[in-house]
Design a protein around this motif. Structure first.
Motif, PDB file in Angstrom:
ATOM      1  N   ARG A 109     -31.070  10.893  59.667  1.00 26.58           N
ATOM      2  CA  ARG A 109     -30.002  10.149  60.346  1.00 26.58           C
ATOM      3  C   ARG A 109     -29.261  11.014  61.322  1.00 26.58           C
ATOM      4  N   TYR A 114     -24.542   6.406  70.155  1.00 29.04           N
ATOM      5  CA  TYR A 114     -25.305   6.607  68.910  1.00 29.04           C
ATOM      6  C   TYR A 114     -24.349   6.764  67.727  1.00 29.04           C
ATOM      7  N   LEU A 169     -23.929   4.403  64.447  1.00 29.82           N
ATOM      8  CA  LEU A 169     -24.072   4.903  63.082  1.00 29.82           C
ATOM      9  C   LEU A 169     -22.830   4.552  62.263  1.00 29.82           C
ATOM     10  N   GLY A 221     -28.188   6.596  63.961  1.00 33.46           N
ATOM     11  CA  GLY A 221     -27.785   5.195  63.983  1.00 33.46           C
ATOM     12  C   GLY A 221     -28.890   4.183  64.184  1.00 33.46           C
ATOM     13  N   ALA A 222     -30.082   4.448  63.649  1.00 33.56           N
ATOM     14  CA  ALA A 222     -31.123   3.409  63.628  1.00 33.56           C
ATOM     15  C   ALA A 222     -30.992   2.617  62.330  1.00 33.56           C
ATOM     16  N   PRO A 223     -31.578   1.417  62.284  1.00 25.72           N
ATOM     17  CA  PRO A 223     -31.589   0.703  60.999  1.00 25.72           C
ATOM     18  C   PRO A 223     -32.532   1.408  60.019  1.00 25.72           C
ATOM     19  N   ASP A 224     -32.335   1.096  58.736  1.00 27.00           N
ATOM     20  CA  ASP A 224     -33.101   1.766  57.682  1.00 27.00           C
ATOM     21  C   ASP A 224     -34.613   1.681  57.875  1.00 27.00           C
ATOM     22  N   GLN A 260     -22.948   0.992  61.220  1.00 27.15           N
ATOM     23  CA  GLN A 260     -23.863   0.808  60.077  1.00 27.15           C
ATOM     24  C   GLN A 260     -23.209   1.174  58.767  1.00 27.15           C
TER      25      GLN A 260
END
Lengths: 450, 450
Positions: free
Chosen positions: A450, B184, B188, A432-435, B191
Motif C-alpha cells: 500500500r 494518491y 488511500l 490507494g488502490a482497492p484491495d 479507503q
C-alpha cells in the motif's frame, strides 16, 4: 519398553519423527469438546492426520470411536509423539510413563511451571530430570504446541489449527517463544495470504529449545525461510551455529526479538520466566550469523512474502520508476533511510531511457514516467526492460497510486507482464488502490504494498 | 474592472472567497469530456456547487447548457475564482484578462513552467509579475488544483473529485506540493474511512504558497488537523508563524517532508523545480513550531485518525493491557522506541488491579490479562476503569489478537464499552482480526490498528 522408536529418531537433534509421527497419543484426552484435551483429537481428525491416534485417559473406554488407554504403557503399539494435557502436578508422572514406554517426543500444553513461582519451578526441574535421564524429548511445558501442515501433525489446542489451512507449501517455518502471540501472527499472515508450514511454540523450554528446531529446519529442503519470535536464546553458541547453517544454505532467518527496553525485559520475566539478555550481544550474534532483526510484525510478514515470491533483491542498488515526481522523491528518501542505494543511471541505460521517455520526463533515477505511464501502455514495460538489463541495478521499485481502473486500461496486467519480463525483483508500492489490485498482483507473484 | 470582489476577499491572506466562491469561471472550458477543460465543469455539477459557473472559450456559444464567453472580461457578473486550463504560452494573457476583470483568484492547471526548463521559467516569471502588479492571486501553475468539500468548490481535474465523497466533516486539511501523489494519499485516506475536507496542491507556487494556506486554516473553526506533503518551504518565517498559530490553537500540523537524502533532493528539483533545503534547518523549524514530522504515509494517516477520534494522548505515560505476555513485552519495546514511557503501577492502582486480576496474572505494566480476558468479560472493563482513574497514566494501549468471534463472546462490544468509560484514549492494536473488527471499532470512535 519400546526402544525401537527412539532409536529411529536419531537422537536429540533429529526431529523427523516429531514432525512426521506415525502415532500420536493424547494424554488427558477428553470426550468433552469444551476441554483442552479434546482439541488435539479433533484437530488431528479435521486436518486429516494419517497415523495412529491413541487417546489416553483412565476414565474412558473409548473417545470419539477410538479405544482409550489408561496410560502410555498400556498402548499396544509404539508411540512417536505424546501430547500431554494434564494439570501441572500430574505431568511428571505422565512423562515418566512415556519415558518407560519409549515414547520419542512429548508436547506439554500444561501451564503452572517456571512461569508460576517456586512450586512450579520445582515441577519444571522434575521434567528436566526426566529428559536428562531418558531418551524422551519434551516440547514445553506451557506451550501452545507445534504444527506441521505437510503431515497434518497438529499438536496444538489453538482454535486456528482446528481446521486445515486453505493453502500450504509456503516453505515458511515459524518458531515462537510466545504461544498466543505466535498464533496471532500466524493468523495475520494467513489473512495476508501467507500460511506458515510450521508453527512451533517452545514455551518454557524445559527440553527442546529454539536452537534445536533451527538446526533441524536448516537441513529441510522444503524450508525457504524461518521466522522467529524471541524473548531469549538459552544456548547462544548452538543458536549461532544453526543460524549460520541456515544462512549458508540460503534460508533467511528473520527475527523479532523482544527486550530492547528494560521495561520489556521485566515484562518477559513475568511471562515465561525468561531473563532476556544484553541487547548488544543479541545484535552482534544476529549480525554474525546473518539473522535479520525487525521490529514490526508487518515488516516480518512483508519480508517473508518477498522470500515466498522469490523477490529478495541481491543487492542494495535500486532503480525507482514512478508516475509521480513528488512520490518518486519520497520513495528515494525511504530507500536511502533503509540503507539502499539509488544510483544515477549512466551509459547505455541512460541513453536507452532517453530514447523511450517523453521529452518532459527526465531519464534519471527515479524515472518519472508522469501520467504517460497510464496512457502509453508500453512505456512502463520498456523502461523495466531497460533497467533489467543494467548490471548496476539490483532491484526495481514502482511507486504509483490511484484507482487502477480509472487511471488507465490494463494497469495490473501491464505491471505483471513487466515484472515477469525482468529477472530482477520488481516491488510495487501503490498508494490507494482497492484491495483486489494488491491481491491480483500478489497472486501473480508480484509483491505489492500500500 | 470589478473591484468589489477583491475588496471583499480581505487582501492576500484572506482566502474565504477562494474556498467559498460565489462564481467560478473555467477558462479553456471544453465540451469534449476527454479534455481536461471539461472536468471542472463536470465536477462542479456532480458535487453540487451552488454558485454561478461561467465557461470561457471563444469557440463555443454554450457548453453543457451554460452560456459560454470569449474572455473573463466578457462575463457579465463578478468572478471570484477562475480555473485556467490552457497551453502554457496562453496562460499569461488569460491571467492579465482576469486581473483586468478584477477576478480574485485563479487556479492554473497548466504545466510547462519552471519545472520545464528556461522557456517555462520565463513564462512563470510573467505570472509572478501579473500577481505583483494586480490584486489577482494565483494558485499554481502546474497544480492539480484545490477542493473544499463544504462548499463543493472543486477546482481540480483529478478523477477522484469527479463525484462527491460519501463522508465529509473530518476537519482535516491537506496541503501538498505534489499533485498526483497528493491525490494518491487522498484516495488511500478515503479507503481507510478518512475524507479530507480540504485538498490543496500548491504546484509551482508562482503566487500562493503553503504558508498562505496554513495561515488561513489556523483560524478556521472547522479545521482539526493539517496534513502537509512538503518538498520545500519558500518563506520559512511565515511558515513558522503560521504553524505556531496552529499549535497555539490546538490544531496539530503533521508533515511528510521529502529531501532527507541528496538523491531525493535531486529528484525534487526535476519535479517541481524545488530546491529542497538543509534538513537540519527543517527539523529545527518543525520542532520550534510544533510540527510533527513523519516518514510514512500510513503513519500520517494513523495520526490524523487519532485526531479525528479525539484520541491524541496528553502525555507519554502509557498503560498497556494485553491478553498475551509475549505480545505485551513486544508492545512495551515498541512504546519505548517511540519515546513513550511504560511506568510501573503503584499505590491504589496496583492494589485495585491485584484485587481484580486472577492470581496468576501480575498487576504490573503491561497488565497480562491472559486468556481470561476473553472468558471473563468484565475483567478488561474493570482494569481499564482502574487505569483511567490513575493520574500517572496518560493513555491506554490494548494489545491482543486472534479472531474476535472465536476467542470470546462480545469482544468488540466489550472493548468499545471500556473505551467509552475512560476519558483517556484507548488505542487498540489487534493482530490478525478480520476487517469488520477494525471497521466496527473505528466506527465507534476507537482507534484500532492491525
Amino acid at each position: 519398553m519400546d526402544t525401537q522408536t527412539s532409536a529411529q529418531t536419531g537422537g536429540r537433534s533429529g526431529l523427523e519423527r516429531f514432525f512426521a509421527p506415525r502415532s500420536i497419543a493424547v494424554i488427558g484426552a477428553s470426550a468433552n469438546p469444551a476441554k483442552i484435551g479434546a482439541r488435539p483429537l479433533a484437530a488431528l481428525k479435521t486436518n486429516g492426520y494419517q497415523g495412529q491416534i491413541y487417546p489416553i485417559n483412565p476414565n474412558y473406554d473409548t473417545i470419539g470411536g477410538l479405544p482409550c488407554y489408561p496410560s502410555a504403557q498400556a498402548v499396544p503399539g509404539p508411540i512417536d509423539l505424546a501430547i500431554v494435557s494434564l494439570p501441572a502436578p500430574l505431568v511428571p508422572e505422565a512423562l515418566r510413563d512415556c519415558a518407560q514406554k519409549g515414547v520419542a517426543y512429548a508436547v506439554v500444553f500444561s501451564a503452572g511451571f517456571a512461569e508460576a513461582g517456586p512450586e512450579g519451578a520445582a515441577l519444571q526441574r522434575e521434567i528436566e530430570r526426566i529428559v536428562a535421564e531418558s531418551t524422551l524429548q519434551v516440547l514445553g511445558p506451557n506451550t501452545a504446541g507445534a504444527v506441521f501442515h505437510h503431515t497434518a501433525m497438529v499438536a496444538s489446542f489453538a482454535s486456528t489449527f482446528m481446521s486445515p489451512p486453505v493453502h500450504q507449501g509456503s516453505g515458511i517455518a515459524f518458531i515462537t517463544q510466545s504461544g498466543a502471540f505466535g498464533v496471532y501472527v500466524y493468523n495475520l499472515a494467513q489473512q495476508l495470504g501467507l500460511v506458515f508450514d510450521y508453527y512451533i511454540n517452545t514455551g518454557n523450554e524445559a527440553g527442546l529449545e529454539v536452537a534445536d528446531f533451527l538446526e533441524y529446519l536448516a537441513d529441510r529442503s522444503e524450508v525457504r525461510a524461518v521466522a522467529l519470535y524471541l524473548e531469549q536464546v538459552r544456548d547462544g553458541t548452538r543458536f549461532r551455529r544453526a543460524a549460520e547453517r541456515c544462512f549458508r544454505r540460503g534460508i533467511p532467518v528473520i527475527a523479532v526479538k523482544v527486550g530492547r527496553s528494560a521495561e520489556a525485559r521485566r515484562a518477559a520475566l513475568s511471562h515465561t520466566g525468561a531473563l532476556t539478555g544484553a541487547e548488544d550481544v543479541y545484535d552482534a550474534v544476529f549480525r554474525q550469523s546473518g539473522v535479520v532483526r525487525v521490529d514490526g510484525i508487518m515488516e516480518l510478514l512483508e519480508l517473508l512474502d518477498l522470500v515466498v515470491k522469490n523477490a529478495m533483491p541481491r543487492g542494495r542498488r535500486t532503480g525507482i520508476l514512478t508516475s509521480t515526481g513528488g512520490g518518486g522523491a519520497w520513495m528515494t528518501d525511504l530507500c536511502r533511510q533503509a540503507g539502499l542505494e539509488v544510483p544515477e543511471f549512466v551509459g547505455p541505460t541512460r541513453e536507452a531511457l532517453e530514447a523511450v521517455l517523453p521529452q518532459f520526463a527526465a531519464a534519471s533515477n527515479p524515472v518519472d514516467l508522469t501520467g504517460q505511464m497510464y496512457t502509453q501502455r508500453d512505456l512502463f514495460r520498456r523502461c523495466v526492460a531497460i533497467l533489467a538489463r543494467d548490471p548496476a541495478i539490483d532491484a526495481l521499485v514502482l511507486l504509483s497510486g490511484g484507482d487502477p481502473e480509472t487511471v488507465g486500461v490494463g494497469v495490473p496486467e501491464t505491471v505483471v507482464e513487466a515484472s515477469q519480463s525482468s529477472d530482477k525483483p520488481l516491488l510495487v508500492a501503490w498508494v490507494g488502490a482497492p484491495d483486489w489490485f494488491y491481491r491480483k498482483l500478489g497472486a501473480a507473484g508480484v509483491p505489492a504494498f500500500r
